[in-house]
Design an enzyme around this catalytic site. Sequence first.
Site, mmCIF file in Angstrom:
data_model
loop_
_atom_site.group_PDB
_atom_site.id
_atom_site.type_symbol
_atom_site.label_atom_id
_atom_site.label_comp_id
_atom_site.label_asym_id
_atom_site.label_seq_id
_atom_site.Cartn_x
_atom_site.Cartn_y
_atom_site.Cartn_z
ATOM 1 N N GLY A 208 56.619 -7.022 -18.528
ATOM 2 C CA GLY A 208 55.778 -7.061 -19.734
ATOM 3 C C GLY A 208 54.621 -8.006 -19.558
ATOM 4 O O GLY A 208 54.277 -8.363 -18.424
ATOM 5 N N ASN A 209 54.007 -8.409 -20.645
ATOM 6 C CA ASN A 209 52.930 -9.399 -20.562
ATOM 7 C C ASN A 209 52.901 -10.207 -21.862
ATOM 8 O O ASN A 209 53.656 -9.942 -22.792
ATOM 9 C CB ASN A 209 51.584 -8.720 -20.268
ATOM 10 C CG ASN A 209 51.225 -7.705 -21.326
ATOM 11 O OD1 ASN A 209 51.022 -8.044 -22.478
ATOM 12 N ND2 ASN A 209 51.158 -6.434 -20.933
ATOM 13 N N HIS A 210 51.994 -11.205 -21.905
ATOM 14 C CA HIS A 210 52.000 -12.159 -23.016
ATOM 15 C C HIS A 210 51.236 -11.707 -24.256
ATOM 16 O O HIS A 210 51.056 -12.499 -25.172
ATOM 17 C CB HIS A 210 51.418 -13.501 -22.550
ATOM 18 C CG HIS A 210 52.340 -14.261 -21.654
ATOM 19 N ND1 HIS A 210 53.587 -14.659 -22.058
ATOM 20 C CD2 HIS A 210 52.215 -14.668 -20.372
ATOM 21 C CE1 HIS A 210 54.187 -15.286 -21.074
ATOM 22 N NE2 HIS A 210 53.374 -15.310 -20.029
ATOM 23 N N SER A 211 50.799 -10.470 -24.316
ATOM 24 C CA SER A 211 50.060 -10.023 -25.502
ATOM 25 C C SER A 211 50.935 -10.212 -26.753
ATOM 26 O O SER A 211 52.099 -9.811 -26.763
ATOM 27 C CB SER A 211 49.688 -8.549 -25.351
ATOM 28 O OG SER A 211 49.288 -8.045 -26.600
ATOM 29 N N ALA A 276 47.508 -4.187 -24.545
ATOM 30 C CA ALA A 276 47.532 -4.698 -23.167
ATOM 31 C C ALA A 276 48.578 -3.869 -22.431
ATOM 32 O O ALA A 276 49.742 -4.254 -22.309
ATOM 33 C CB ALA A 276 47.899 -6.168 -23.168
#
Length: 399
Positions: A208-211, A276
């Site tokens: 995943g990512n930090h969005s 994102a």
Amino acid sequence: MLSGKKILIGVTGSIAAYKSAYLIRSLIKLEAEVKVIMTSASCDFIAPLTLATLSKNPVAIDFVKNKEGEWENHVELGLWADLFVIAPCSANSTSKLVSGNCDNLLIATYLSARCPVWIAPAMDLDMFAHFSTQENLAQLSEKGVRIIEPTSGELASGLDGKGRMEEPEVIAELVNDFFEIKSNLKNKTILITGGPTYEAIDPVRFIGNHSSGKTGVLLADACAARGAHVILVTGPTHQRVNDPRIQVIRVQSALEMKAAVEKHWPTAKVGIFSAAVADYRPAHPATEKIKKKSDDLTIELVKNPDILAWAGQTKTSVQFLIGFALETQNEIKNAQGKFERKNLDLLVLNSLRDKGAGFGYDTNKVTFIQHNNKITNFELKEKTSIMEDILDVLEQEIQ
Ligand code: C5P
């Protein structure tokens, strides 16, 4: 006029409670349907009978049980309202709105309400200026509660300063303006993507990512406030939209997001793609949890579809497409390339270089790229204000 609009007025314990009588009368004159909830403290300042008579409805003060013996009037009133205006809102009630301490019907209704909530604080100047009150108001505002700022002048204490509840006629005017939307976006369908995507490695792990998903939610609320029909397709996020009219489709992965976009883009007038999206996903997600065995683990990744690029390819001449870009070098040149390649009408370029801009901040510094090499640079500003700038461009550009 407000005919057909259901306005719930909350009255709390403040000397300004007498002004709620004028507010109710103004709303009734504008043909709104008005119901009133009072805290018991407010009954010391104005009689429930007065407000019941003016609103043409019984005033609710206590929790009431239904035939089955269950408490339900707070839920009923919360769902009934198109707008909940707490005026006056005391320092005590402001703090309870933040903490969710629902020891009275008014706060319980606030927690059940699905409509926009506005508050008109009224208190002595030092209480209003106190950091506790200011922090409470900032939190409420950040969560989408609209604060009708008090005005300055003589206060009940005899002191002079900021803390007077806004005049009831002004509040009634704000309510009227709120429902009388003149925006070009009114009734247009706007498809928004937001949040991160989670790409499964196995049933318990993902890439995943930090969005945070905040941009998508802020955009959705800003579009809905201008009367648009909003469909928000968002990856996993704790953020919640404020406007109950927004259709929220929650997805996990890029492929799920693409499927939702494919379904709704053909009938949308505008697309705003702020998600994102993970560029890659595991090629073969395991069906069982991967066991810890060898020292190394290699996960084969495959490219995800570019959802925005797909929307650009299929865009018709009446659709308007907005994308976002985060560049770290040759920003303008790269962004212009992306604008062309993805067939966009507006690209919002985010900066990571400037202080206070980018991930985790409530402020950002953006540049708009439009057709004919039009470039507009903005100063560092609140993200909510950037959303308004985006929508102002939209207002002008779409028919
Ligand atoms: O190419 P890049 O990822 O920098 O482009 C960012 C823009 O494209 C954003 O608007 C993002 O929402 C969108 N995007 C997308 N699908 C992807 C990757 C990016 O819709 N797979």
